[in-house]
Design an enzyme around this catalytic site. Structure first.
Site, PDB file in Angstrom:
ATOM      1  N   LYS A  65      -4.877   8.499   3.627  1.00  0.00           N
ATOM      2  CA  LYS A  65      -4.859   7.394   4.101  1.00  0.00           C
ATOM      3  C   LYS A  65      -4.084   6.652   4.450  1.00  0.00           C
ATOM      4  CE  LYS A  65      -3.697   3.634   2.045  1.00  0.00           C
ATOM      5  NZ  LYS A  65      -3.865   2.261   3.195  1.00  0.00           N
TER       6      LYS A  65
ATOM      7  N   GLY B 114       6.673   6.099   2.751  1.00  0.00           N
ATOM      8  CA  GLY B 114       6.521   4.428   3.077  1.00  0.00           C
ATOM      9  C   GLY B 114       8.204   4.303   1.743  1.00  0.00           C
TER      10      GLY B 114
ATOM     11  N   GLU C 179       8.715  10.487   0.491  1.00  0.00           N
ATOM     12  CA  GLU C 179      10.026  10.515   1.342  1.00  0.00           C
ATOM     13  C   GLU C 179       9.652   9.010   1.726  1.00  0.00           C
ATOM     14  OE1 GLU C 179      11.988   9.604   4.577  1.00  0.00           O
ATOM     15  OE2 GLU C 179       9.788  10.820   5.873  1.00  0.00           O
TER      16      GLU C 179
ATOM     17  N   CYS D 256      12.912   6.284   9.473  1.00  0.00           N
ATOM     18  CA  CYS D 256      13.286   5.494   7.987  1.00  0.00           C
ATOM     19  C   CYS D 256      14.654   6.857   8.591  1.00  0.00           C
ATOM     20  CB  CYS D 256      12.240   6.666   7.062  1.00  0.00           C
ATOM     21  SG  CYS D 256      11.816   8.118   8.048  1.00  0.00           S
TER      22      CYS D 256
ATOM     23  N   GLU E 253      17.271  -1.724   2.773  1.00  0.00           N
ATOM     24  CA  GLU E 253      16.612  -1.398   4.606  1.00  0.00           C
ATOM     25  C   GLU E 253      15.947  -2.329   5.227  1.00  0.00           C
ATOM     26  OE1 GLU E 253      12.985   1.731   4.363  1.00  0.00           O
ATOM     27  OE2 GLU E 253      13.794   2.582   5.715  1.00  0.00           O
TER      28      GLU E 253
HETATM   29  P1  NDP Z   1       4.422   0.472   1.483  1.00  0.00           P
HETATM   30  O1  NDP Z   1       6.043   1.713   1.689  1.00  0.00           O
HETATM   31  O2  NDP Z   1       4.404  -0.330   0.982  1.00  0.00           O
HETATM   32  O3  NDP Z   1       3.477   1.162   2.302  1.00  0.00           O
HETATM   33  C1  NDP Z   1       3.130   2.881   2.678  1.00  0.00           C
HETATM   34  C2  NDP Z   1       1.929   3.449   2.517  1.00  0.00           C
HETATM   35  O4  NDP Z   1       1.671   3.103   1.357  1.00  0.00           O
HETATM   36  C3  NDP Z   1       0.212   2.767   3.242  1.00  0.00           C
HETATM   37  O5  NDP Z   1      -0.578   3.387   3.803  1.00  0.00           O
HETATM   38  C4  NDP Z   1       0.441   1.250   1.850  1.00  0.00           C
HETATM   39  O6  NDP Z   1      -0.915   1.031   2.301  1.00  0.00           O
HETATM   40  C5  NDP Z   1       0.835   2.662   1.443  1.00  0.00           C
HETATM   41  N1  NDP Z   1       0.607   1.759  -1.040  1.00  0.00           N
HETATM   42  C6  NDP Z   1       1.048   0.232  -0.553  1.00  0.00           C
HETATM   43  N2  NDP Z   1       0.483  -0.185  -1.957  1.00  0.00           N
HETATM   44  C7  NDP Z   1       0.535   1.062  -2.584  1.00  0.00           C
HETATM   45  C8  NDP Z   1       0.559   1.463  -3.591  1.00  0.00           C
HETATM   46  N3  NDP Z   1       1.343   0.371  -4.843  1.00  0.00           N
HETATM   47  N4  NDP Z   1       0.146   3.018  -4.147  1.00  0.00           N
HETATM   48  C9  NDP Z   1      -0.348   3.274  -3.119  1.00  0.00           C
HETATM   49  N5  NDP Z   1       0.203   3.345  -2.107  1.00  0.00           N
HETATM   50  C10 NDP Z   1      -0.211   2.424  -1.789  1.00  0.00           C
HETATM   51  O7  NDP Z   1       5.238   0.216   3.187  1.00  0.00           O
HETATM   52  P2  NDP Z   1       5.101  -1.129   3.830  1.00  0.00           P
HETATM   53  O8  NDP Z   1       4.093  -0.926   5.446  1.00  0.00           O
HETATM   54  O9  NDP Z   1       4.856  -2.656   2.974  1.00  0.00           O
HETATM   55  O10 NDP Z   1       6.676  -1.451   4.847  1.00  0.00           O
HETATM   56  C11 NDP Z   1       7.402  -2.383   3.617  1.00  0.00           C
HETATM   57  C12 NDP Z   1       8.684  -1.650   3.922  1.00  0.00           C
HETATM   58  O11 NDP Z   1       8.900  -0.032   3.929  1.00  0.00           O
HETATM   59  C13 NDP Z   1       9.175  -1.603   5.674  1.00  0.00           C
HETATM   60  O12 NDP Z   1      10.255  -2.509   5.830  1.00  0.00           O
HETATM   61  C14 NDP Z   1       9.887  -0.589   5.623  1.00  0.00           C
HETATM   62  O13 NDP Z   1      11.761  -1.087   4.577  1.00  0.00           O
HETATM   63  C15 NDP Z   1       9.572   0.791   4.330  1.00  0.00           C
HETATM   64  N6  NDP Z   1       9.229   1.531   5.331  1.00  0.00           N
HETATM   65  C16 NDP Z   1       9.028   3.470   4.775  1.00  0.00           C
HETATM   66  C17 NDP Z   1       8.856   3.542   6.042  1.00  0.00           C
HETATM   67  C18 NDP Z   1       9.214   5.516   5.854  1.00  0.00           C
HETATM   68  O14 NDP Z   1       9.456   6.165   6.669  1.00  0.00           O
HETATM   69  N7  NDP Z   1      10.000   5.811   5.149  1.00  0.00           N
HETATM   70  C19 NDP Z   1       7.285   3.390   6.528  1.00  0.00           C
HETATM   71  C20 NDP Z   1       7.488   2.420   6.484  1.00  0.00           C
HETATM   72  C21 NDP Z   1       8.096   0.908   5.970  1.00  0.00           C
HETATM   73  P3  NDP Z   1      -1.629  -0.171   3.228  1.00  0.00           P
HETATM   74  O15 NDP Z   1      -0.209  -0.962   4.271  1.00  0.00           O
HETATM   75  O16 NDP Z   1      -2.446  -1.015   3.387  1.00  0.00           O
HETATM   76  O17 NDP Z   1      -0.310  -1.868   2.616  1.00  0.00           O
END
Ligand code: NDP
Length: 502
Positions: free
Chosen positions: A201, A253, A275, A309, A406
């Site tokens: 996903k 994420g 991660e 990240c 972050e």
């Molecule tokens: P999230 O961590 O919320 O989302 C990452 C992924 O998880 C997306 O595919 C999201 O789906 C999905 N997701 C969200 N909630 C759930 C859940 N409860 N269970 C399972 N899957 C879930 O990141 P955001 O896109 O909201 O970004 C927020 C912040 O995260 C950024 O500002 C940044 O600080 C950080 N981030 C870190 C990353 C990294 O590489 N470590 C990458 C991206 C973001 P959907 O997008 O459909 O909500």
């Protein structure tokens, strides 16, 4: 500078135009399928804010169908039952397919994510085939050990023991929006190489390259149901994580969502690798020439518009060179050209979404209110799209939100330190621990610092260098588990001991 027109935009590849115009579906059991209910997510071009595609928002019924297709493909032996060399051959063909369609994928990534076409061409997509071939090669290298059984042995009997690595089953792979296809591949490739089947996903804001990827995998010969692709939002992700047939969750994420997933999987002890975020320090000792230090800060802090990240968002500079460093960094940042990712000459591109732009600018405003000083950027360029001007912040105390949370955008703080103990204390003063970099030509200092920096990766005189052979993952709240290397495959296996009496 804000209004500068790009010398030339990359002309959109006709295959990209055709792909965007498609009616997108879910890829389940080796075929495109209509979602159970008509609910669509808009996909935007961050450079303009325009809707460029719509994708299904999969519901629990769709998730169930995808997981069941993956479970069926796992149990029927269509993948797991193949000799490893045959799985390797198919995965190598998958890499060839990505390479053959690289320009289409790169343009799709730029149009959907906002990033520079240079990064999409040379990192996200350009780097993919080499990574994929490296992991494909590990398919035939997953081995066990032969063991000496003597301490627990029954006197007089002989035993031969060995270990096997066995695939876990159905993997739920949840990918973020900063490197959508690349990080998706970091999950699906080792899972597939280990013999698992996958439901991927992507993030709801960047689903496009993953849709294409699922199709390319099938064209390369991946049997039906081995890789399934569902688009959707956070609720879709939650339904996937909660599905009882999922044996492993791999997530990249935010730390917040990572913790929510860890809580959800704990109930069934589902294997989980995370991660997560970083608030990564870069330490510049006084012997580093200013030009080299500023080059390092630009690479570490502003690459991919800071949406990395591993980014170095906290810069610590020796007091002796601090003033000259800040002056040179501000001049360099102010001189960066801003423009759409499809303009290969633009050095700063939009961030991924309107919501994220607002979050980044909100963090800058909070820093300003907290008493930090914005010495470069700090505002929105006067143009359509989701741009944030690259920003340098000074006088940010260690307890301010800007020093601890972050931001994930083109924003760095710069802080002076007086001695090594202070530099280390500041660098480690974070709940996270993904990466750190140390800039010096003094070998003794390198050897002193490296073991004391609390981070999964420490770079010396570089930042953001990743290689499939080099494990990558976090200390502390930056995550659990490692990508890359043989260890990444092992994370998709159970270790079985076999003991034979004879
Ligand atoms: P999230 O961590 O919320 O989302 C990452 C992924 O998880 C997306 O595919 C999201 O789906 C999905 N997701 C969200 N909630 C759930 C859940 N409860 N269970 C399972 N899957 C879930 O990141 P955001 O896109 O909201 O970004 C927020 C912040 O995260 C950024 O500002 C940044 O600080 C950080 N981030 C870190 C990353 C990294 O590489 N470590 C990458 C991206 C973001 P959907 O997008 O459909 O909500």
């Amino acid at each position: 500078m804000d209004q500068a027109q790009p010398a030339s935009l990359t002309p959109t590849d006709p295959r990209v135009t055709a792909f965007l115009a498609r009616r997108h579906q879910l890829f389940i059991g080796g075929a495109w399928r209509e979602p159970a209910a008509v609910a669509l997510l808009d996909v935007h071009d961050p450079a303009t804010g325009e809707v460029i595609a719509r994708v299904p928002c999969a519901n629990a019924q769709d998730v169930d169908a995808a997981v069941k297709a993956a479970a069926e493909a796992f149990t029927n032996g269509a993948w797991t039952g193949l000799p490893p060399a045959e799985r390797e051959r198919i995965l190598l063909r998958f890499a060839d397919a990505v390479e053959a369609n690289a320009e289409e994928l790169a343009q799709l990534e730029t149009l959907n994510q906002g990033k520079s076409i240079n990064i999409a061409r040379h990192v996200d997509i350009g780097g993919a085939p080499a990574y994929m071939r490296y992991i494909a090669g590990l398919t035939t290298k997953l081995t066990g050990e032969t063991l000496d059984v003597s301490i627990g042995a029954i006197p007089g009997a002989k035993f031969t023991a060995y270990t096997r690595r066995e695939p876990l089953g159905v993997v739920a792979a949840i990918a973020p929006w900063n490197f959508p296809m690349m990080i998706g591949l970091w999950k699906i490739m080792p899972a597939l190489a280990a013999g698992c089947t996958v439901v991927l996903k992507p993030s709801e804001v960047t689903p496009l390259t993953s849709l294409r990827l699922a199709e390319l995998a099938a064209e390369a010969g991946l049997p039906a149901g081995v890789l399934n692709l569902i688009t959707g939002d956070g609720a879709t992700g939650r339904a996937l994580v909660d599905h009882p047939l999922v044996s492993k969750v791999t997530f990249t994420g935010s730390t917040e969502t990572g913790k929510a997933i860890a809580l959800a999987t704990a109930g069934r002890l589902v294997r989980t690798s995370l991660e997560l975020g970083g608030k990564n320090p870069a330490i510049f000792l006084k012997d580093v020439p200013i030009d080299q230090a500023v080059g390092g800060a630009l690479l570490g802090g502003f690459f991919n518009n800071g949406q990395v990240c591993a980014a170095s968002s906290r810069l610590y500079v020796a007091r002796e060179t601090y003033g000259a460093f800040v002056e040179a960094l501000v001049a360099a940042v102010d001189g960066l050209s801003i423009g759409p990712g499809m303009d290969a000459s633009a050095q700063v591109n939009p961030v991924v979404s309107a919501a994220h732009r607002d979050k980044v600018i909100g963090s800058i405003e909070t820093a300003r209110r907290d008493g930090a000083r914005i010495v470069a950027g700090g505002d929105l360029p006067n143009r359509p799209g989701y741009y944030v001007r690259p920003t340098v912040i000074v006088d940010a105390g260690p307890d301010l939100a800007i020093s601890r949370q972050e931001v994930f955008g083109p924003v760095v703080t710069v802080t002076a330190f007086d001695d090594e103990a202070e530099a280390l204390r500041l660098a480690n003063d974070t709940s996270m621990g993904l990466t750190a970099s140390l800039w010096t030509n003094d070998l003794k200092k390198v050897l002193d610092y490296v073991p004391r920096l609390q981070a999964g990766t420490v770079w010396v005189n570089s930042h953001n260098v990743l290689d499939p052979n080099m494990p990558f993952g976090g200390f502390k709240e930056s995550g659990i588990g490692r990508d890359f290397g043989l260890a990444s495959l092992e994370g998709y296996t159970e270790l079985k001991s076999v003991c034979m009496a004879h």
